[in-house]
Design an enzyme around this catalytic site. Structure first.
Site, PDB file in Angstrom:
ATOM      1  N   TYR A 189     -10.831  -2.730  -1.758  1.00 21.39           N
ATOM      2  CA  TYR A 189     -10.512  -2.424  -0.365  1.00 21.39           C
ATOM      3  C   TYR A 189     -11.765  -2.648   0.479  1.00 21.39           C
ATOM      4  O   TYR A 189     -12.704  -1.839   0.459  1.00 21.39           O
ATOM      5  CB  TYR A 189     -10.045  -0.983  -0.205  1.00 21.39           C
ATOM      6  N   SER A 237       2.052   3.049   0.264  1.00 21.14           N
ATOM      7  CA  SER A 237       2.789   2.644   1.472  1.00 21.14           C
ATOM      8  C   SER A 237       4.079   3.446   1.626  1.00 21.14           C
ATOM      9  O   SER A 237       5.162   2.886   1.837  1.00 21.14           O
ATOM     10  CB  SER A 237       3.106   1.144   1.432  1.00 21.14           C
ATOM     11  N   PRO A 238       3.998   4.788   1.540  1.00 13.39           N
ATOM     12  CA  PRO A 238       5.219   5.601   1.617  1.00 13.39           C
ATOM     13  C   PRO A 238       5.888   5.555   2.983  1.00 13.39           C
ATOM     14  O   PRO A 238       7.042   5.955   3.112  1.00 13.39           O
ATOM     15  CB  PRO A 238       4.713   7.013   1.301  1.00 13.39           C
ATOM     16  N   GLY A 266       6.011   2.593   4.671  1.00 16.82           N
ATOM     17  CA  GLY A 266       6.162   1.165   4.911  1.00 16.82           C
ATOM     18  C   GLY A 266       7.301   0.863   5.866  1.00 16.82           C
ATOM     19  O   GLY A 266       8.428   1.291   5.653  1.00 16.82           O
TER      20      GLY A 266
END
Length: 285
Positions: A55, A209-210, A212
């Site tokens: 990242y 990415s809950p 998303g």
């Protein structure tokens, strides 16, 4: 402040974590934003922070996000010994590219970099980032077992793994394996089999990415209409309902929404106060 907790291996961590990726990928003022955002998360009671060595802004190589998190923890001014920093290895950076690399020699090299950047002697949770089709999965996971046996990492997690890979890793790692991190959200539900397997095996399931497709209310699609409907019942946001829905699926679920502002962190934490009814859950599916 304390939050409800959930089990992750031998630990209890906050039922909601913080995903750190956005702190490195959104804008040039990452250092200042990371510090205030992570401090807000700690103030709110979050004790799980997720990162990865890859990242980082394009062209900067590995480690940017890990360094931001380590610096923010160091500057917090209070005890952070109960905070679990979960990082990942298995993806390299080459300019704007993110090549997968599951070779055991690379995993061993990558963990040394993460240990150095995080300033620790052992990583609390080290996760295999993504399967490498060019390397047998068992060979890659074997390297993670060696790291755990050697004390370089205290716990092992998987990311982007299918049920067969989870079972294979569980057979190799045994109790070292504590979690699986796959994409899961109202827009992306195909990881239900992996979630169910985690519940069966006693592993934590960490949806990445809950939110998303739901980050901005103005961008909600028709598939999110039920979340907006339930949100109106509770004077909440559809995003908060999405997190509450995931938490209600099974106690093994610990969402890790990303945030780059303190306000976003606090909005997510409020989802922990939202208790959905059976009628709500039937509507949300």
């Amino acid at each position: 402040m304390s939050l409800p907790t959930r089990r992750l291996g031998d630990l209890q961590v906050s039922a909601l974590g913080l995903g750190g990726m956005q702190l490195s990928t959104q804008g040039p003022d990452a250092t200042a934003r990371a510090e205030v955002t992570i401090h807000a998360a700690l103030d709110a009671g979050i004790t799980l922070i997720d990162t990865a060595d890859c990242y980082a802004p394009d062209g900067t190589g590995l480690g940017h996000n890990e360094e931001l998190i380590a610096a923010a923890l160091a500057s917090y001014g209070a005890d952070t010994s109960e905070v679990l920093v979960a990082t990942k290895g298995g993806i390299r950076r080459d300019g704007a590219d993110w090549p997968v690399d599951g070779r055991p020699e690379w995993i061993r090299e990558a963990v040394e970099g993460s240990l150095r950047r995080l300033g620790v002697e052992s990583i609390g949770l080290y996760q295999h980032h993504r399967p490498d089709p060019a390397v047998p999965y068992e060979e890659t996971i074997g390297a993670f077992k060696e790291l755990a046996d050697d004390g370089k990492v205290r716990r092992v997690g998987l990311s982007n793994a299918d049920p067969g890979q989870i079972r294979a890793a569980h057979a190799i790692l045994g109790d070292h394996l504590v979690s699986v991190q796959n994409e899961f959200s109202p827009s992306f539900r195909s990881s239900r089999p992996e979630l169910g397997l985690c519940a069966e095996l006693g592993l934590a399931f960490l949806p990445w990415s809950p939110l998303g497709g739901m980050r901005h209310a103005s961008g909600l699609g028709s598939e999110h209409a039920s979340f907006a409907e339930v949100a109106l019942r509770y004077d909440a946001t559809p995003q908060q309902v999405a997190l509450a829905w995931q938490l209600a699926i099974d106690p093994c679920v610990i969402p890790i929404p990303g945030a780059s502002r303190p306000e976003s962190v606090l909005g997510c934490v409020e989802a922990l106060d939202l208790t959905l009814t059976g009628e709500d859950l039937a509507l949300l599916g």
